[in-house]
Structure formats: C-alpha cells, structure tokens
Design a protein around this motif. Structure first.
Motif, PDB file in Angstrom:
ATOM      1  N   LEU A 225       6.236   4.537  -2.324  1.00  0.00           N
ATOM      2  CA  LEU A 225       6.845   4.302  -1.021  1.00  0.00           C
ATOM      3  C   LEU A 225       8.262   4.880  -0.964  1.00  0.00           C
ATOM      4  O   LEU A 225       8.651   5.519   0.025  1.00  0.00           O
ATOM      5  CB  LEU A 225       6.877   2.801  -0.722  1.00  0.00           C
ATOM      6  N   LYS A 226       9.027   4.667  -2.028  1.00  0.00           N
ATOM      7  CA  LYS A 226      10.396   5.175  -2.060  1.00  0.00           C
ATOM      8  C   LYS A 226      10.409   6.698  -2.115  1.00  0.00           C
ATOM      9  O   LYS A 226      11.282   7.346  -1.523  1.00  0.00           O
ATOM     10  CB  LYS A 226      11.134   4.587  -3.264  1.00  0.00           C
ATOM     11  N   LYS A 227       9.452   7.256  -2.822  1.00  0.00           N
ATOM     12  CA  LYS A 227       9.353   8.718  -2.931  1.00  0.00           C
ATOM     13  C   LYS A 227       9.187   9.344  -1.553  1.00  0.00           C
ATOM     14  O   LYS A 227       9.762  10.402  -1.247  1.00  0.00           O
ATOM     15  CB  LYS A 227       8.184   9.086  -3.838  1.00  0.00           C
ATOM     16  N   LEU A 228       8.401   8.680  -0.696  1.00  0.00           N
ATOM     17  CA  LEU A 228       8.128   9.214   0.640  1.00  0.00           C
ATOM     18  C   LEU A 228       9.088   8.675   1.697  1.00  0.00           C
ATOM     19  O   LEU A 228       9.031   9.096   2.861  1.00  0.00           O
ATOM     20  CB  LEU A 228       6.687   8.889   1.053  1.00  0.00           C
ATOM     21  N   GLY A 229       9.951   7.739   1.297  1.00  0.00           N
ATOM     22  CA  GLY A 229      10.892   7.180   2.258  1.00  0.00           C
ATOM     23  C   GLY A 229      10.240   6.261   3.272  1.00  0.00           C
ATOM     24  O   GLY A 229      10.636   6.219   4.447  1.00  0.00           O
ATOM     25  N   VAL A 230       9.251   5.472   2.823  1.00  0.00           N
ATOM     26  CA  VAL A 230       8.514   4.554   3.694  1.00  0.00           C
ATOM     27  C   VAL A 230       8.741   3.132   3.201  1.00  0.00           C
ATOM     28  O   VAL A 230       8.668   2.856   2.000  1.00  0.00           O
ATOM     29  CB  VAL A 230       6.995   4.876   3.673  1.00  0.00           C
ATOM     30  N   THR A 231       9.018   2.205   4.113  1.00  0.00           N
ATOM     31  CA  THR A 231       9.168   0.803   3.732  1.00  0.00           C
ATOM     32  C   THR A 231       7.796   0.159   3.567  1.00  0.00           C
ATOM     33  O   THR A 231       6.783   0.685   4.046  1.00  0.00           O
ATOM     34  CB  THR A 231       9.953   0.022   4.801  1.00  0.00           C
ATOM     35  N   ASP A 232       7.755  -1.016   2.916  1.00  0.00           N
ATOM     36  CA  ASP A 232       6.454  -1.679   2.746  1.00  0.00           C
ATOM     37  C   ASP A 232       5.878  -2.117   4.092  1.00  0.00           C
ATOM     38  O   ASP A 232       4.662  -2.156   4.265  1.00  0.00           O
ATOM     39  CB  ASP A 232       6.514  -2.859   1.757  1.00  0.00           C
ATOM     40  N   VAL A 237       0.584   1.224   8.277  1.00  0.00           N
ATOM     41  CA  VAL A 237      -0.093   2.265   9.045  1.00  0.00           C
ATOM     42  C   VAL A 237      -1.304   2.827   8.293  1.00  0.00           C
ATOM     43  O   VAL A 237      -2.213   3.414   8.879  1.00  0.00           O
ATOM     44  CB  VAL A 237       0.907   3.391   9.394  1.00  0.00           C
ATOM     45  N   THR A 238      -1.344   2.618   6.976  1.00  0.00           N
ATOM     46  CA  THR A 238      -2.429   3.170   6.158  1.00  0.00           C
ATOM     47  C   THR A 238      -3.680   2.282   6.137  1.00  0.00           C
ATOM     48  O   THR A 238      -4.721   2.695   5.630  1.00  0.00           O
ATOM     49  CB  THR A 238      -1.965   3.336   4.701  1.00  0.00           C
ATOM     50  N   VAL A 239      -3.581   1.074   6.674  1.00  0.00           N
ATOM     51  CA  VAL A 239      -4.646   0.090   6.485  1.00  0.00           C
ATOM     52  C   VAL A 239      -5.979   0.560   7.042  1.00  0.00           C
ATOM     53  O   VAL A 239      -7.035   0.329   6.445  1.00  0.00           O
ATOM     54  CB  VAL A 239      -4.243  -1.266   7.112  1.00  0.00           C
ATOM     55  N   SER A 240      -5.976   1.229   8.168  1.00  0.00           N
ATOM     56  CA  SER A 240      -7.241   1.659   8.779  1.00  0.00           C
ATOM     57  C   SER A 240      -7.754   2.984   8.226  1.00  0.00           C
ATOM     58  O   SER A 240      -8.892   3.371   8.500  1.00  0.00           O
ATOM     59  CB  SER A 240      -7.074   1.784  10.289  1.00  0.00           C
ATOM     60  N   THR A 241      -6.948   3.680   7.433  1.00  0.00           N
ATOM     61  CA  THR A 241      -7.308   5.021   6.978  1.00  0.00           C
ATOM     62  C   THR A 241      -8.640   5.090   6.225  1.00  0.00           C
ATOM     63  O   THR A 241      -9.483   5.936   6.536  1.00  0.00           O
ATOM     64  CB  THR A 241      -6.175   5.606   6.108  1.00  0.00           C
ATOM     65  N   VAL A 255      -0.279  -3.178  -1.040  1.00  0.00           N
ATOM     66  CA  VAL A 255       1.065  -2.623  -0.903  1.00  0.00           C
ATOM     67  C   VAL A 255       2.028  -3.446  -1.758  1.00  0.00           C
ATOM     68  O   VAL A 255       2.206  -4.652  -1.526  1.00  0.00           O
ATOM     69  CB  VAL A 255       1.530  -2.632   0.564  1.00  0.00           C
ATOM     70  N   GLU A 256       2.622  -2.804  -2.734  1.00  0.00           N
ATOM     71  CA  GLU A 256       3.548  -3.510  -3.615  1.00  0.00           C
ATOM     72  C   GLU A 256       4.833  -3.853  -2.873  1.00  0.00           C
ATOM     73  O   GLU A 256       5.410  -3.018  -2.165  1.00  0.00           O
ATOM     74  CB  GLU A 256       3.884  -2.653  -4.835  1.00  0.00           C
ATOM     75  N   LYS A 257       5.296  -5.091  -3.048  1.00  0.00           N
ATOM     76  CA  LYS A 257       6.557  -5.540  -2.467  1.00  0.00           C
ATOM     77  C   LYS A 257       7.694  -5.300  -3.471  1.00  0.00           C
ATOM     78  O   LYS A 257       7.442  -5.071  -4.659  1.00  0.00           O
ATOM     79  CB  LYS A 257       6.480  -7.034  -2.121  1.00  0.00           C
ATOM     80  N   PRO A 258       8.933  -5.367  -3.026  1.00  0.00           N
ATOM     81  CA  PRO A 258      10.069  -5.156  -3.945  1.00  0.00           C
ATOM     82  C   PRO A 258      10.083  -6.100  -5.135  1.00  0.00           C
ATOM     83  O   PRO A 258      10.609  -5.749  -6.210  1.00  0.00           O
ATOM     84  CB  PRO A 258      11.293  -5.378  -3.049  1.00  0.00           C
ATOM     85  N   ASP A 259       9.481  -7.311  -4.984  1.00  0.00           N
ATOM     86  CA  ASP A 259       9.489  -8.257  -6.102  1.00  0.00           C
ATOM     87  C   ASP A 259       8.321  -8.056  -7.067  1.00  0.00           C
ATOM     88  O   ASP A 259       8.143  -8.834  -8.018  1.00  0.00           O
ATOM     89  CB  ASP A 259       9.485  -9.702  -5.581  1.00  0.00           C
ATOM     90  N   GLY A 260       7.523  -7.013  -6.853  1.00  0.00           N
ATOM     91  CA  GLY A 260       6.421  -6.713  -7.761  1.00  0.00           C
ATOM     92  C   GLY A 260       5.096  -7.352  -7.392  1.00  0.00           C
ATOM     93  O   GLY A 260       4.071  -7.050  -8.004  1.00  0.00           O
ATOM     94  N   THR A 261       5.087  -8.243  -6.402  1.00  0.00           N
ATOM     95  CA  THR A 261       3.829  -8.798  -5.906  1.00  0.00           C
ATOM     96  C   THR A 261       3.226  -7.831  -4.885  1.00  0.00           C
ATOM     97  O   THR A 261       3.844  -6.809  -4.544  1.00  0.00           O
ATOM     98  CB  THR A 261       4.027 -10.182  -5.281  1.00  0.00           C
ATOM     99  N   PHE A 262       2.050  -8.160  -4.368  1.00  0.00           N
ATOM    100  CA  PHE A 262       1.363  -7.241  -3.475  1.00  0.00           C
ATOM    101  C   PHE A 262       0.948  -7.909  -2.171  1.00  0.00           C
ATOM    102  O   PHE A 262       0.428  -9.037  -2.176  1.00  0.00           O
ATOM    103  CB  PHE A 262       0.101  -6.677  -4.144  1.00  0.00           C
ATOM    104  N   ARG A 263       1.175  -7.213  -1.080  1.00  0.00           N
ATOM    105  CA  ARG A 263       0.566  -7.604   0.189  1.00  0.00           C
ATOM    106  C   ARG A 263      -0.833  -6.997   0.204  1.00  0.00           C
ATOM    107  O   ARG A 263      -1.012  -5.810  -0.090  1.00  0.00           O
ATOM    108  CB  ARG A 263       1.384  -7.086   1.362  1.00  0.00           C
ATOM    109  N   VAL A 264      -1.806  -7.807   0.539  1.00  0.00           N
ATOM    110  CA  VAL A 264      -3.203  -7.374   0.462  1.00  0.00           C
ATOM    111  C   VAL A 264      -3.794  -7.275   1.862  1.00  0.00           C
ATOM    112  O   VAL A 264      -3.774  -8.242   2.629  1.00  0.00           O
ATOM    113  CB  VAL A 264      -4.051  -8.363  -0.371  1.00  0.00           C
TER     114      VAL A 264
END
Length: 318
Positions: A225-232, A237-241, A255-264
C-alpha cells in the motif's frame, strides 16, 4: 422490532439527536446518516442534530463530513445508528453516554443492541430504509437530503447490480432523482479511482490465489500500500475486483492495517459467507460481509473456511 411511527415519536421527545454510522464508512453508512440528519434538521430546526464518527470520511467527504461532538452533547440525548450491525462497529464510543439508542439497519440483526430498532435485512441499503421512513412520516426530502441517500443506495447495490436490488429500490431511486440531484456526479464520484488505486486493482489479480473450488483470496500488505501511495481505506476499491473473474465464486481480500492486523472483506456470487464472518469479529450480508484477522494464521484459517463453504455450494449445485 419497532415501527416507523414509534421511532418518530421517540425522536420528537429529545432536544439533541446524534447520528452514528459504522467505522471505515462506505457510501451507505455516510449517506444514510447524513440523509436522516438533514431531513430531521429541516423538520426540527430548534433541535441540535449532529453526525458523529471518530474516523474520518476518507475519500467520501463529498457525501458528508462529521460534526464535532463532545461528551457533554450526549447528556440527555438520543443516539440513532444507521447501517451498523453490531456495537464493535459503531464509530465513536461516546454513543454509550446517551439516554436512548435507536438502531436503523439492513444487516441481519445478530446484535440487537439498541433500546428500539428497525431492521430490514431484505433492504439493499440502509439509505433505502431512511427514504421509507421519511415517506412514512412525511418528513422533508429536498435535494440536499436526497443526494446522500441516493449515493448510499448506489454504493450498497453496486450500482443496482446486487441481488437485493428490487423494483422498490428503483422506485426510491426515481423519487430521489426527481428532486434534481446530479445523479451523474454521484455515479462518477463512486466509480472514479485514483491512478494508484487502479494500479492496486491490477496488483490484486497478480497476488490472487485461486482454489480449484472457485474460492480465491489476495493479501494487501502495508508495504504494498505504501509503495503505491494508497491508504488502507482506499484499498477497499479492490474488493470487487476478483468477482470480475468468471470462475471465481467466493473470495476474500485481506488488507493489512498499520498495527499488523487485517481488515477482511468477504464477497460471494452464491456461497453464503456472512456466518463465516461472524466467527471473526464481523458480519454482514449473505454475499457481502466484513471481519477482522489478528495475524496471517487467522488469514489462512478464514480462507480455508471459505474454501469449504464453496466446495459445499458446488456439491449442492452440481
């Protein structure tokens, strides 16, 4: 479940009404919250009516922005949550300080947390329920009210593509459009992505693992995410892809959050996945749900569960 009339009578009782939505908001969360707040402000100009949310609106600020609320505002106040299935997802925990709590939602009522509630799981969006409430109680519905509600309906129906969309949904959308709102602007705002988000959508297909059952998943790390400059938040926007791939029947985007956990994110074209999400601090609709994972071990566990549900679905539909 309470009636619209009962909810409206309760609204009349309170001089301060604070509307809450869920964390990591989508167009329906902000749209239903803003639409109801604006209509009530028109109807009751002497009441204090606020929109609360501790996390910001991200790239959805075009729908509405939050008001500043303090603990003092909740003294003797009524709180109404919209589009929020369970208490962990209520944005801004000050809601607990209110005198009375009303829940208006369209998710399965697995957490009946409110003093009074109206829940319709057959409605494709909470914003549609708010329009029904406004119509039933003859509340104001000018274009300023219609705009966020239309955005909420378009967002949660996937531009009227998802199966919960009904003829009534189109009737409501027509009513809102007749107020003079710019429906083309709303459609563009919902569908437009940044160049970085578009690159991330392509990356999801590169990262995606597809099981022979038709279940698939992709993990988006903070590094990517940081490489592409996209926030979590923007990564949603990728969910339906993955659903654009014909042979994929159910999928997760982690999607990994800043604290290392994941939004599912759970999505499906047939297998029922909301009960799986409920096992992991989440929930939602039969074919669209959200949850949380504490680490990669739980990520793997979640996908294994989706694979099993997809295999069972295949056996039942051979």
């Amino acid at each position: 479940m309470s009636t619209f009339d009962e909810i409206y009578e309760k609204i009349k009782e309170y001089p301060t009404i604070i509307l809450h939505r869920h964390t990591s908001p989508d167009p329906d969360a902000i749209g239903s919250q803003a639409g109801l707040a604006r209509s009530l402000r028109e109807q009751f100009p002497d009441k204090k009516i606020l929109c609360a949310g501790e996390d910001d609106e991200g790239d959805l600020a075009w729908i509405n922005t939050m008001d500043k609320v303090t603990k003092k505002d909740y003294e003797g106040a009524l709180v109404i949550t919209t589009d929020t299935a369970n208490t962990p997802r209520i944005s801004n925990k000050l809601y607990k300080e209110a005198s009375f709590l009303i829940k208006i939602d369209h998710h399965p009522d697995v957490d009946p947390y409110a003093d009074m509630s109206y829940v319709d799981p057959d409605a494709p969006a909470a914003s549609q329920i708010i329009v029904d409430f406004i119509n039933a109680e003859k509340l104001p519905l000018p274009s300023e009210v219609a705009y966020p509600l239309y955005a909420g309906i378009v967002g949660d129906t996937g531009r009227f593509m998802y199966p919960e969309t009904s003829s009534h949904t189109f009737e409501v959308a027509c009513q809102l459009a007749k107020t003079g709102i710019n429906i083309n602007e709303i459609a563009r705002n919902i569908s437009d992505v940044t160049f970085a988000q578009a690159k991330l959508q392509a990356a999801v297909l590169d990262y995606m693992t597809v099981n022979p059952s038709g279940a698939a998943y992709a993990v988006l790390t903070q590094k990517e995410l940081k490489k592409l400059g996209v926030t979590d938040d923007q990564a949603s926007v990728t969910v339906s892809t993955p659903g654009r791939i014909k042979d994929i029947k159910a999928w997760n985007v982690f999607v990994e959050k800043p604290d290392g956990t994941f939004r599912v994110h759970y999505r499906s074209k047939g297998p029922v996945i909301n009960q799986l999400a409920e096992k992991h601090d989440g929930g939602g609709h039969a074919l669209a749900s959200g949850a949380n994972a504490k680490d990669m071990d739980e990520v793997k566990q979640i996908f294994a569960e989706v694979v099993e549900v997809t295999k069972k679905y295949n056996e039942e539909h051979e």
